[in-house]
Design a protein around this motif. Sequence first.
Motif, PDB file in Angstrom:
ATOM      1  N   UNK A 213      -4.805  -0.684 -39.563  1.00  0.00           N
ATOM      2  CA  UNK A 213      -3.979  -1.683 -38.888  1.00  0.00           C
ATOM      3  C   UNK A 213      -2.480  -1.386 -38.938  1.00  0.00           C
ATOM      4  N   UNK A 214      -2.050  -0.420 -39.721  1.00  0.00           N
ATOM      5  CA  UNK A 214      -0.622  -0.206 -39.960  1.00  0.00           C
ATOM      6  C   UNK A 214      -0.008   0.695 -38.889  1.00  0.00           C
ATOM      7  N   UNK A 215       0.804   0.122 -38.039  1.00  0.00           N
ATOM      8  CA  UNK A 215       1.333   0.855 -36.888  1.00  0.00           C
ATOM      9  C   UNK A 215       2.805   1.210 -36.993  1.00  0.00           C
ATOM     10  N   UNK A 216       3.537   0.656 -37.950  1.00  0.00           N
ATOM     11  CA  UNK A 216       4.990   0.801 -37.943  1.00  0.00           C
ATOM     12  C   UNK A 216       5.461   2.253 -38.001  1.00  0.00           C
ATOM     13  N   UNK A 217       4.840   3.133 -38.802  1.00  0.00           N
ATOM     14  CA  UNK A 217       5.277   4.535 -38.766  1.00  0.00           C
ATOM     15  C   UNK A 217       5.091   5.170 -37.388  1.00  0.00           C
ATOM     16  N   UNK A 218       4.018   4.820 -36.689  1.00  0.00           N
ATOM     17  CA  UNK A 218       3.831   5.342 -35.333  1.00  0.00           C
ATOM     18  C   UNK A 218       4.870   4.774 -34.380  1.00  0.00           C
ATOM     19  N   UNK A 219       5.293   3.539 -34.606  1.00  0.00           N
ATOM     20  CA  UNK A 219       6.359   2.976 -33.780  1.00  0.00           C
ATOM     21  C   UNK A 219       7.653   3.759 -33.963  1.00  0.00           C
ATOM     22  N   UNK A 220       7.954   4.169 -35.200  1.00  0.00           N
ATOM     23  CA  UNK A 220       9.148   4.984 -35.451  1.00  0.00           C
ATOM     24  C   UNK A 220       9.037   6.323 -34.735  1.00  0.00           C
ATOM     25  N   UNK A 221       7.865   6.941 -34.803  1.00  0.00           N
ATOM     26  CA  UNK A 221       7.659   8.221 -34.132  1.00  0.00           C
ATOM     27  C   UNK A 221       7.744   8.062 -32.622  1.00  0.00           C
ATOM     28  N   UNK A 222       7.156   6.998 -32.089  1.00  0.00           N
ATOM     29  CA  UNK A 222       7.219   6.759 -30.643  1.00  0.00           C
ATOM     30  C   UNK A 222       8.656   6.598 -30.182  1.00  0.00           C
ATOM     31  N   UNK A 223       9.457   5.871 -30.957  1.00  0.00           N
ATOM     32  CA  UNK A 223      10.857   5.681 -30.591  1.00  0.00           C
ATOM     33  C   UNK A 223      11.620   7.005 -30.642  1.00  0.00           C
ATOM     34  N   UNK A 224      11.328   7.827 -31.661  1.00  0.00           N
ATOM     35  CA  UNK A 224      11.998   9.120 -31.765  1.00  0.00           C
ATOM     36  C   UNK A 224      11.647  10.044 -30.613  1.00  0.00           C
ATOM     37  N   UNK A 225      10.390  10.055 -30.208  1.00  0.00           N
ATOM     38  CA  UNK A 225       9.976  10.896 -29.082  1.00  0.00           C
ATOM     39  C   UNK A 225      10.595  10.400 -27.775  1.00  0.00           C
ATOM     40  N   UNK A 226      10.560   9.087 -27.573  1.00  0.00           N
ATOM     41  CA  UNK A 226      11.122   8.540 -26.342  1.00  0.00           C
ATOM     42  C   UNK A 226      12.621   8.779 -26.263  1.00  0.00           C
ATOM     43  N   UNK A 227      13.307   8.753 -27.417  1.00  0.00           N
ATOM     44  CA  UNK A 227      14.745   9.013 -27.429  1.00  0.00           C
ATOM     45  C   UNK A 227      15.061  10.438 -27.004  1.00  0.00           C
ATOM     46  N   UNK A 228      14.096  11.333 -27.164  1.00  0.00           N
ATOM     47  CA  UNK A 228      14.270  12.720 -26.727  1.00  0.00           C
ATOM     48  C   UNK A 228      13.784  12.936 -25.295  1.00  0.00           C
ATOM     49  N   UNK A 229      13.371  11.857 -24.652  1.00  0.00           N
ATOM     50  CA  UNK A 229      12.915  11.964 -23.278  1.00  0.00           C
ATOM     51  C   UNK A 229      11.532  12.538 -23.138  1.00  0.00           C
TER      52      UNK A 229
END
Length: 324
Positions: A213-229
């Motif tokens: 159920x723990x998604x927060x680390x994936x949210x951090x990774x998703x934000x980092x990837x999206x910030x790189x386009x």
Amino acid sequence: MPGASGAAASTASATPAARSAAPGAAARAGLPVPPRSSAPGASAAVEPVPGSTTAAADGPAADGVPVPGATGTAPPALTEPGGTPARPDALPSPGTPPAQAASPHPAEDARRELRGLARAAVRLDGPALDALLGDFVSRHGLVAAWEEVMVPALHAVGRKWESSGDRYVEVEHLLSWHVSTALRRALPAGGAPVPAAAAGAPPVLLACVPAEQHTLPLEALAAGLAARGLPVRMLGAAVPPEALDAAVRRTGPAAVVLWSQARSTASHALARHVAGTAFGVRGARTRPLVALAGPGWAGRAPGPGLARPNSLHEALALLTALYP
């Protein structure tokens, strides 16, 4: 720890005292802090993933919540897990928006921020949490904010919960929600510029394994990837095997990141299945790289087609390299 949807961080640090805290609320909330590598430039096949590299001793309490690193020196945000200078591919590119550019010396700010976050969380002051998190992200970048402030703050609240007879659950829930909000707000308006190599390219697929159920680390990774386009698809918590298989076949991803917080949820058979899934036209079929993220995967060397990034920096470098 009960409840906290999407919470993120555990406490496995290099010191025995910090390791002894691992079974607490922060660990139950899904807060992974991988052990530091002893080798400069450690590769991605060490321990789990997006987490913190901060492992300083707990300092003075803020309204009863201990602040990690308040009496020690936090490691620079732009270092690899072993403390060596960050690789160039882990640093923001010249085109990185100001909100994502990282300061080389955020340690003092991070300690002040931790104290402020702890006080605001205990007061259940949501607007203050938003302001503090947003300000640190804008000044020091997403990765530094995650590793130097967000994970240590969640850990501190978890430690307090563990030692106070199940009190402060509401504090951890509130802090987790605002960390998640700060990650979503970190992206520039209109999105980040898309690198030429990523235009029309297959995405990175992010998913928690079944029962996780723990998604927060994936949210951090998703934000980092999206910030790189870079293209990313987040499937979220507890993705059933059939749904994951369908998503892989439908999207043809460049990589699949599977998050597991505990060994009881880590399915090596599922990881091997995903790594062996071929898609594309006959004669040019391909398979995704599978990144095993989280402490649940510890204890086994990654097999063919699998990788185990050691930090948020490493995960971003590993996945960014797929779009040369």
